[in-house]
Design a protein around this motif. Sequence first.
Motif, PDB file in Angstrom:
ATOM      1  N   TYR A 263       0.832  -1.210   0.000  1.00  0.00           N
ATOM      2  CA  TYR A 263       0.000   0.000   0.000  1.00  0.00           C
ATOM      3  C   TYR A 263       0.871   1.267   0.000  1.00  0.00           C
ATOM      4  N   VAL A 264       1.878   1.311   0.882  1.00  0.00           N
ATOM      5  CA  VAL A 264       2.653   2.563   0.990  1.00  0.00           C
ATOM      6  C   VAL A 264       3.566   2.794  -0.220  1.00  0.00           C
ATOM      7  N   THR A 265       3.780   1.744  -1.027  1.00  0.00           N
ATOM      8  CA  THR A 265       4.604   1.949  -2.228  1.00  0.00           C
ATOM      9  C   THR A 265       3.739   2.149  -3.479  1.00  0.00           C
ATOM     10  N   SER A 266       2.410   2.223  -3.297  1.00  0.00           N
ATOM     11  CA  SER A 266       1.528   2.390  -4.456  1.00  0.00           C
ATOM     12  C   SER A 266       1.568   3.846  -4.916  1.00  0.00           C
ATOM     13  N   PRO A 267       1.325   4.084  -6.227  1.00  0.00           N
ATOM     14  CA  PRO A 267       1.321   5.462  -6.739  1.00  0.00           C
ATOM     15  C   PRO A 267       0.267   6.321  -6.022  1.00  0.00           C
ATOM     16  N   GLU A 268      -0.870   5.715  -5.653  1.00  0.00           N
ATOM     17  CA  GLU A 268      -1.935   6.491  -4.980  1.00  0.00           C
ATOM     18  C   GLU A 268      -1.426   7.031  -3.641  1.00  0.00           C
ATOM     19  N   HIS A 269      -0.722   6.166  -2.910  1.00  0.00           N
ATOM     20  CA  HIS A 269      -0.237   6.617  -1.602  1.00  0.00           C
ATOM     21  C   HIS A 269       0.853   7.674  -1.780  1.00  0.00           C
ATOM     22  N   LYS A 270       1.662   7.518  -2.797  1.00  0.00           N
ATOM     23  CA  LYS A 270       2.708   8.526  -3.028  1.00  0.00           C
ATOM     24  C   LYS A 270       2.078   9.893  -3.290  1.00  0.00           C
ATOM     25  N   GLN A 271       0.963   9.874  -4.006  1.00  0.00           N
ATOM     26  CA  GLN A 271       0.236  11.142  -4.233  1.00  0.00           C
ATOM     27  C   GLN A 271      -0.291  11.697  -2.915  1.00  0.00           C
ATOM     28  N   ALA A 272      -0.803  10.784  -2.082  1.00  0.00           N
ATOM     29  CA  ALA A 272      -1.342  11.224  -0.779  1.00  0.00           C
ATOM     30  C   ALA A 272      -0.225  11.843   0.068  1.00  0.00           C
ATOM     31  N   LEU A 273       0.991  11.281  -0.020  1.00  0.00           N
ATOM     32  CA  LEU A 273       2.111  11.832   0.754  1.00  0.00           C
ATOM     33  C   LEU A 273       2.489  13.222   0.251  1.00  0.00           C
ATOM     34  N   ALA A 274       2.404  13.412  -1.064  1.00  0.00           N
ATOM     35  CA  ALA A 274       2.717  14.736  -1.623  1.00  0.00           C
ATOM     36  C   ALA A 274       1.694  15.755  -1.115  1.00  0.00           C
ATOM     37  N   ARG A 275       0.431  15.330  -1.053  1.00  0.00           N
ATOM     38  CA  ARG A 275      -0.630  16.209  -0.539  1.00  0.00           C
ATOM     39  C   ARG A 275      -0.396  16.515   0.939  1.00  0.00           C
ATOM     40  N   GLU A 276       0.022  15.488   1.658  1.00  0.00           N
ATOM     41  CA  GLU A 276       0.289  15.644   3.100  1.00  0.00           C
ATOM     42  C   GLU A 276       1.375  16.705   3.317  1.00  0.00           C
ATOM     43  N   ARG A 277       2.371  16.709   2.453  1.00  0.00           N
ATOM     44  CA  ARG A 277       3.464  17.693   2.590  1.00  0.00           C
ATOM     45  C   ARG A 277       2.952  19.106   2.308  1.00  0.00           C
ATOM     46  N   GLU A 278       2.036  19.215   1.350  1.00  0.00           N
ATOM     47  CA  GLU A 278       1.467  20.546   1.072  1.00  0.00           C
ATOM     48  C   GLU A 278       0.662  21.025   2.280  1.00  0.00           C
ATOM     49  N   LEU A 279      -0.086  20.100   2.875  1.00  0.00           N
ATOM     50  CA  LEU A 279      -0.884  20.468   4.054  1.00  0.00           C
ATOM     51  C   LEU A 279       0.029  20.849   5.213  1.00  0.00           C
ATOM     52  N   PHE A 280       1.151  20.130   5.303  1.00  0.00           N
ATOM     53  CA  PHE A 280       2.103  20.450   6.378  1.00  0.00           C
ATOM     54  C   PHE A 280       2.630  21.881   6.211  1.00  0.00           C
ATOM     55  N   ALA A 281       2.956  22.251   4.980  1.00  0.00           N
ATOM     56  CA  ALA A 281       3.466  23.614   4.732  1.00  0.00           C
ATOM     57  C   ALA A 281       2.398  24.638   5.126  1.00  0.00           C
ATOM     58  N   LEU A 282       1.146  24.308   4.821  1.00  0.00           N
ATOM     59  CA  LEU A 282       0.046  25.204   5.181  1.00  0.00           C
ATOM     60  C   LEU A 282      -0.024  25.374   6.699  1.00  0.00           C
TER      61      LEU A 282
END
Length: 384
Positions: A263-282
């Motif tokens: 699951y954590v190596t799936s492309p969907e999760h990688k996208q979710a991690l990128a979103r998480e980083r944007e939320l973190f910056a916010l």
Amino acid sequence: MIYLDNSATTFPKPAEPLRRALEQYLQTGASPGRGGYDLAVEAEYEVEAVRRKVIRFFGGNEGWRVCFAYNATDALNTLIQGLTQEPCHVVSTRLEHNSVLRPLHHLAAQGRIALDLVPFNDQGYVEPEAVARALKPDTAFVMLNHASNVFGTVQPAAEIAALCREQGVELLLDASQSAGLHPIELEKWDVGGLAFTGHKSLLGPTGIGGLVLSPRVNPLPTRYGGTGVDSISLVHTMDYPHRLEAGTINLLGVLSLGHSLDYVTSPEHKQALARERELFALLRDGLAAIEGVELYHATGPGERLPLLSCNVRGMKAGDLAAVLDGDYEIAVRAGLHCAPLLHQDLGTSPYGSVRFSLGAFNTQADIEAALEAMTCIADVACRR
Ligand SMILES: Cc1ncc(COP(=O)(O)O)c(C=O)c1O
């Protein structure tokens, strides 16, 4: 409820890996490695497949080993105690979690090791040269918290490993926080091994963790018992993985970990991690702009995880977390986060800080609600 305590354990968990593991367990849940009949052999194959997956995930190679444990604390105890059977010197840092500090302190208090703890700098990073300076001819290993569970700062493991290896010393990582959030390349970085836990950003259940070890790192067993092999001998086997795994392993946990890694190596999760980083910056930028909020090493250059610590001036961390919970239904962790020396050095002992830690399932609305709550709380605290 808004959950911002993902560094403690990620919540919610994705259901699919758990469902798949349960199905597999219900079909092949015999005792792995402890029977010659087909079902036990099949269970053993499944466990071996997860071991190989774990090694690949952490950038290990041919000859690397995985020994399962209950969690990072269990794995770290096995590693630290197994490598200190002879008197030696150990280097670690003041950023460590108690699951490293306490075993080391215990050994030092018994006079079994000499211990040096390297400080972190004013950005929350351990400087490679500071580690190199602490090494001695009898240093057995360096134990490093790869990513701080308080600051989120990711330490320069490859640089530190290079300086250690120049002096023939192994660098070992506590990857409890970084695993699943930050790429780890053990072989490439020339790191001797790591301890991980399954229930944080690997998104698995509690009760599973382990060690990933290079063939150069060979802890002695510190627990002895049944392994299903060489049962005639009263001496515990030195062969891996049983050398460091006494008793029946957590099969359901191992299977869950295998599916979580998919699951954590799936492309969907990688996208979710990128979103998480944007939320973190916010979140970070929003908190930095609130009068009365004090952030700890949450900005500046350098690698970091999507978590940060802060306080509101004039408030104890525990009170701030209680208001966030009671008035706003926002779950965060307050206190020392099992890192007492870090808070001593930061000047935040004994009350510690409030930690916001994001997960893959947080939304922009969660972050906006947290910022609104913190604005109101800081406003009231500043006017007092
Ligand atoms: C840096 C670090 N090391 C070790 C641990 C211990 O993990 P576990 O409780 O899963 O053993 C934690 C958990 O919070 C952690 O953040």
